[in-house]
Design an enzyme around this catalytic site. Structure first.
Site, PDB file in Angstrom:
ATOM      1  N   LYS A 130       1.049  -0.893  -0.053  1.00 59.98           N
ATOM      2  CA  LYS A 130      -0.112  -0.558  -0.048  1.00 59.98           C
ATOM      3  C   LYS A 130       1.280   0.826  -0.258  1.00 59.98           C
ATOM      4  O   LYS A 130       1.792   1.134   0.619  1.00 59.98           O
ATOM      5  CB  LYS A 130      -0.899   0.497   1.801  1.00 59.98           C
ATOM      6  N   ASP A 170      -6.658   4.226  -4.176  1.00 61.10           N
ATOM      7  CA  ASP A 170      -7.509   4.181  -3.273  1.00 61.10           C
ATOM      8  C   ASP A 170      -8.091   5.709  -2.896  1.00 61.10           C
ATOM      9  O   ASP A 170      -8.397   6.097  -4.005  1.00 61.10           O
ATOM     10  CB  ASP A 170      -6.459   3.703  -2.259  1.00 61.10           C
TER      11      ASP A 170
HETATM   12  N1  GLU Z   1      -7.298   0.329  -2.852  1.00 61.50           N
HETATM   13  C1  GLU Z   1      -7.832  -0.869  -3.065  1.00 61.50           C
HETATM   14  C2  GLU Z   1      -8.510  -1.496  -1.843  1.00 61.50           C
HETATM   15  O1  GLU Z   1      -7.961  -1.110  -1.132  1.00 61.50           O
HETATM   16  C3  GLU Z   1      -7.289  -1.774  -4.722  1.00 61.50           C
HETATM   17  C4  GLU Z   1      -6.203  -2.109  -4.671  1.00 61.50           C
HETATM   18  C5  GLU Z   1      -5.545  -2.798  -6.080  1.00 61.50           C
HETATM   19  O2  GLU Z   1      -6.739  -2.857  -6.561  1.00 61.50           O
HETATM   20  O3  GLU Z   1      -4.547  -2.567  -6.208  1.00 61.50           O
HETATM   21  O4  GLU Z   1      -8.252  -2.890  -2.169  1.00 61.50           O
END
Ligand code: GLU
Length: 451
Positions: A130, A170
């Site tokens: 992340k 996100d």
């Molecule tokens: N931010 C999204 C999550 O919390 C998507 C992450 C992604 O697609 O890599 O899963």
């Protein structure tokens, strides 16, 4: 071989707290997983002696960097950027980028930790990561957002790659931001490759990716209800948030014959007793994605709706609740209110929106409760499919991806039932998700030895 002394849960959590001072969100996420994992590994010596959970709860890498940019008034601004590479045992690091003033190392570490379990649950080969920055896109011009994204990528590019780490969107990072970041990556590296997901359809994006998280959360809800021989049709739903996840969750609830009563943003929530139908959802999508306005404006457009400033929607009576805004947006008292108003199922579109105390309320009341790491995994799952399409240099059509998303959510629900069925007809979806997510990562780590 000597059998190692098992660290008990309390000592383990004590250690996590001590090693991560001032990081409450991260400690909360680890605590929630550790309870279930400790129970699961009680009679499994291999996971203990290899210290698997201790290792998953220590990110492989925490990268922090300065991001300088110039605003429209020529002021130099300085932000802090991060990428947390939590665990790549089962695939390249994968997870979104969040731009929000509340971003801290603790928040991103919790998200990267959760992502590790979520990505494992999808069954696709993706590790957990992340990233983000304490940048507030609200009120910024397109040019300012572009300069920030370019500066952010100018540092990030050296840490990522299609087989290394694949970021996505996100909170605060949608199609516009992904476009600016992908453009800058391509410019710096002179490589066109699937290094980000959530891209536009013109440049390697996947059909169904925008809808995937919200639709997936509703499919998870549908599966929980189906397990109890029930359906969404005819039920009322309270949803928080009004971004990509919330609007698509609202859309899918509506498609399945449910009635959406609320949506919200950081200013407050709107309550529309007539139901937020497709026409109204389209209006909100335009308000948020194009006009970048506030949800309060809904009440000027649609009569009969009310705006509740500074409030969250959990006091509105409903059958189904879908928290789709952010972490810790639903506390113990609010969970009690939902239960006393007769809620039967909760499916989380956001990551860790319910506090630990709130989760206990749902479990005690035997409410069907789908935690984010299972319920919102549809987003990252379709991101995984975007990676596959980019690698193969092909694109699948909307219908095919829709079917794949439906199957993936069914599979995730099935794994939660496999490991979370309490035997009395109640499924502990948190336990199911934690154990199923843990097992795949843990077994891969065992195969690698001590690395
Ligand atoms: N931010 C999204 C999550 O919390 C998507 C992450 C992604 O697609 O890599 O899963």
């Amino acid at each position: 071989m000597a059998v190692s002394d098992h660290v008990d849960l309390e000592t383990f959590i004590g250690g996590v707290k001590k090693r991560n001072p001032g990081q409450p969100e991260f400690v909360q996420a680890v605590q929630e997983v550790a309870q279930d994992v400790f129970e699961f590994i009680e009679d499994k010596e291999q996971y203990h002696s290899a210290q698997i959970l201790r290792r998953i709860a220590e990110p492989d890498r925490v990268i922090s960097f300065r991001v300088c940019w110039e605003d429209d008034n020529h002021n130099v601004r300085v932000q802090r950027g991060y990428r947390i590479q939590n665990n790549n045992a089962i695939g390249p690091y994968k997870g979104g980028i969040r731009f929000h003033p509340s971003v801290t190392e603790s928040v991103l570490k919790f998200l990267a930790f959760e992502q590790t379990f979520k990505n494992s649950l999808t069954g696709l080969p993706m590790g957990g990561g992340k990233g983000g920055a304490n940048f507030n896109p609200k009120g910024k011009s397109d040019a300012e957002v572009m300069r920030f994204c370019q500066s952010f990528m100018t540092e990030l590019y050296r840490h990522i790659g299609p087989d290394t780490d694949v970021p996505a969107g996100d909170i605060g990072v949608g199609g516009r931001e992904i476009g600016y970041m992908f453009g800058q990556y391509k410019r710096i590296t002179n490589r066109w490759e699937g290094v980000l997901t959530g891209k536009g359809l013109e440049y390697g994006g996947s059909q169904m990716r925008p809808e995937a998280t919200g639709y997936g959360a509703v499919y998870f809800m549908e599966n929980m209800l189906k397990h109890k021989k029930d359906v969404i049709e005819g039920k009322t739903a309270v949803i928080s948030g009004s971004g990509n996840v919330a609007t698509h969750a609202a859309e899918q609830i509506t498609k399945q014959g449910g009635k959406v009563l609320t949506l919200s943003d950081s200013g407050g929530f709107i309550h529309d007793p007539d139901g937020i139908n497709q026409e109204k959802i389209d209006w909100i999508k335009n308000l948020k994605n194009v006009k970048r306005g506030r949800i309060s404006e809904y009440c000027d457009e649609f009569k009969g709706a009310s705006y509740h400033e500074g409030k969250r929607p959990w006091s509105v009576a409903c059958d189904l609740a879908l928290p789709c805004a952010t972490q810790n947006e639903l506390n113990e008292d609010e969970a009690k209110m939902l239960v006393s108003n007769g809620v039967i199922a909760v499916s989380e579109g956001a990551n860790m929106p319910t506090t630990l105390e709130g989760v206990h309320v749902f479990h005690d009341a035997k409410i069907m409760y789908g935690p984010g790491k299972a319920a919102n995994a549809g987003g990252v799952a379709v991101s995984g499919l975007e990676m596959s399409q980019n690698a193969e240099r092909i694109s699948w059509n909307h219908a095919r991806l829709g079917e794949m998303l439906t199957e993936l959510m069914e599979g995730i629900h099935g794994k939660c039932v496999e490991y979370g069925d309490q035997g009395d007809g109640y499924v502990d979806y948190v336990k199911g998700a934690n154990i199923a997510g843990f097992k795949k990562v843990a077994d891969a780590m065992l195969a690698y030895g001590v690395v």
